[in-house]
Design an enzyme around this catalytic site. Sequence first.
Site, PDB file in Angstrom:
ATOM      1  N   ASP A  94       0.859  -1.181   0.000  1.00  0.00           N
ATOM      2  CA  ASP A  94       0.000   0.000   0.000  1.00  0.00           C
ATOM      3  C   ASP A  94       0.895   1.232   0.000  1.00  0.00           C
ATOM      4  O   ASP A  94       2.103   1.129   0.227  1.00  0.00           O
ATOM      5  CB  ASP A  94      -0.946  -0.003   1.205  1.00  0.00           C
ATOM      6  N   VAL A  96       0.499   4.071   1.963  1.00  0.00           N
ATOM      7  CA  VAL A  96       0.755   4.721   3.246  1.00  0.00           C
ATOM      8  C   VAL A  96       0.162   3.920   4.397  1.00  0.00           C
ATOM      9  O   VAL A  96      -0.919   3.344   4.274  1.00  0.00           O
ATOM     10  CB  VAL A  96       0.218   6.188   3.241  1.00  0.00           C
ATOM     11  N   ASP A  98      -1.242   4.719   7.630  1.00  0.00           N
ATOM     12  CA  ASP A  98      -1.730   5.887   8.368  1.00  0.00           C
ATOM     13  C   ASP A  98      -2.327   5.408   9.692  1.00  0.00           C
ATOM     14  O   ASP A  98      -1.609   5.254  10.675  1.00  0.00           O
ATOM     15  CB  ASP A  98      -2.738   6.632   7.489  1.00  0.00           C
ATOM     16  N   TRP A 156       0.066  10.869  -8.200  1.00  0.00           N
ATOM     17  CA  TRP A 156      -1.079  10.389  -8.979  1.00  0.00           C
ATOM     18  C   TRP A 156      -2.373  11.107  -8.616  1.00  0.00           C
ATOM     19  O   TRP A 156      -3.364  10.967  -9.324  1.00  0.00           O
ATOM     20  CB  TRP A 156      -1.252   8.872  -8.840  1.00  0.00           C
TER      21      TRP A 156
HETATM   22  P1  G4P Z   1      -3.996   2.396   6.515  1.00  0.00           P
HETATM   23  O1  G4P Z   1      -4.596   1.134   7.055  1.00  0.00           O
HETATM   24  O2  G4P Z   1      -3.173   2.138   5.286  1.00  0.00           O
HETATM   25  O3  G4P Z   1      -3.284   3.187   7.539  1.00  0.00           O
HETATM   26  O4  G4P Z   1      -5.137   3.280   5.911  1.00  0.00           O
HETATM   27  P2  G4P Z   1      -6.319   4.109   6.586  1.00  0.00           P
HETATM   28  O5  G4P Z   1      -7.492   3.196   6.720  1.00  0.00           O
HETATM   29  O6  G4P Z   1      -5.829   4.847   7.760  1.00  0.00           O
HETATM   30  O7  G4P Z   1      -6.533   5.149   5.413  1.00  0.00           O
HETATM   31  C1  G4P Z   1      -7.759   5.502   4.860  1.00  0.00           C
HETATM   32  C2  G4P Z   1      -7.547   6.144   3.492  1.00  0.00           C
HETATM   33  O8  G4P Z   1      -6.838   7.378   3.653  1.00  0.00           O
HETATM   34  C3  G4P Z   1      -6.723   5.299   2.540  1.00  0.00           C
HETATM   35  O9  G4P Z   1      -7.164   5.518   1.229  1.00  0.00           O
HETATM   36  C4  G4P Z   1      -5.331   5.926   2.638  1.00  0.00           C
HETATM   37  O10 G4P Z   1      -4.598   5.693   1.473  1.00  0.00           O
HETATM   38  C5  G4P Z   1      -5.713   7.383   2.787  1.00  0.00           C
HETATM   39  N1  G4P Z   1      -4.654   8.204   3.391  1.00  0.00           N
HETATM   40  C6  G4P Z   1      -4.241   8.212   4.661  1.00  0.00           C
HETATM   41  N2  G4P Z   1      -3.280   9.112   4.860  1.00  0.00           N
HETATM   42  C7  G4P Z   1      -3.058   9.706   3.662  1.00  0.00           C
HETATM   43  C8  G4P Z   1      -2.178  10.744   3.226  1.00  0.00           C
HETATM   44  O11 G4P Z   1      -1.381  11.316   3.973  1.00  0.00           O
HETATM   45  N3  G4P Z   1      -2.258  11.092   1.916  1.00  0.00           N
HETATM   46  C9  G4P Z   1      -3.125  10.500   1.053  1.00  0.00           C
HETATM   47  N4  G4P Z   1      -3.119  10.917  -0.208  1.00  0.00           N
HETATM   48  N5  G4P Z   1      -3.974   9.497   1.427  1.00  0.00           N
HETATM   49  C10 G4P Z   1      -3.934   9.119   2.729  1.00  0.00           C
HETATM   50  P3  G4P Z   1      -8.332   4.708   0.579  1.00  0.00           P
HETATM   51  O12 G4P Z   1      -9.602   5.135   1.202  1.00  0.00           O
HETATM   52  O13 G4P Z   1      -7.972   3.274   0.607  1.00  0.00           O
HETATM   53  O14 G4P Z   1      -8.322   5.264  -0.868  1.00  0.00           O
HETATM   54  P4  G4P Z   1      -7.208   5.295  -2.012  1.00  0.00           P
HETATM   55  O15 G4P Z   1      -6.824   6.725  -2.120  1.00  0.00           O
HETATM   56  O16 G4P Z   1      -6.056   4.428  -1.623  1.00  0.00           O
HETATM   57  O17 G4P Z   1      -7.940   4.807  -3.185  1.00  0.00           O
HETATM   58 MG    MG Z   2      -4.935   3.600   0.096  1.00  0.00          MG
END
Ligand code: G4P
Ligand code: MG
Length: 178
Positions: A94, A96, A98, A156
């Site tokens: 993945d 990040v 977070d 991206w």
């Molecule tokens: P984790 O388990 O990897 O820590 O993810 P978490 O559920 O905390 O993160 C929820 C969403 O927030 C994830 O995207 C993650 O990629 C995005 N996110 C968290 N921190 C950041 C950041 O600093 N920058 C960006 N750009 N995104 C962050 P998702 O809902 O899975 O969507 P996608 O964008 O990967 O499609």
């Molecule tokens: Mg993500």
Amino acid sequence: MEKVHYTYQDIHRTAKDIAGRVKASGFAPDIIVAIGSGGFIPARILRTFLGKPILAVGVAYYDDQDRPTELPRTVQWIEEAERKLAGKRILLVDEVDDSRTTLEYCIRELMRHRPAEIAVAVLHDKLKEKRGVIPPEVSRYFAGEKIEDRWVCYPWDAEDIDEHDAARLAEGKAAGAS
Ligand code: G4P
Ligand code: MG
């Protein structure tokens, strides 16, 4: 929240560094599992160095009545995950780490498919209190960089990539970096 920008060049270098550490660790994955959508591009770059196929998964945040949930509930598999993952060494990728919620959920889902081994690779691990845990079954965890808890702007997501790169340059200068 303060922002930090990473360019495609940064990401490529970080992915190469992760791949080098994966190899040096002796872990030889059979398959890369990318968590969409943020994990797709990092996984593809890792494939350049590790040469393994990619299986993509997506996480959905809705319940069985289509209402939004705070925690991930469903993993969307592209195809026959069970057959592809049983007995395999998986590198889960993945962009990040977070809150760690999504990561933990995906790891637990993957474990149900009886892989031989699961390792995790992320470009960036935010140094903060996590809501999720990396289960002990995970044999290795590779973080490209450990970073402060800022909002990461990935290339991206940029609508104007030149502005994005310029923002990165300005941050670098401010921080006294190259
Ligand atoms: P984790 O388990 O990897 O820590 O993810 P978490 O559920 O905390 O993160 C929820 C969403 O927030 C994830 O995207 C993650 O990629 C995005 N996110 C968290 N921190 C950041 C950041 O600093 N920058 C960006 N750009 N995104 C962050 P998702 O809902 O899975 O969507 P996608 O964008 O990967 O499609
Ligand atoms: Mg993500």
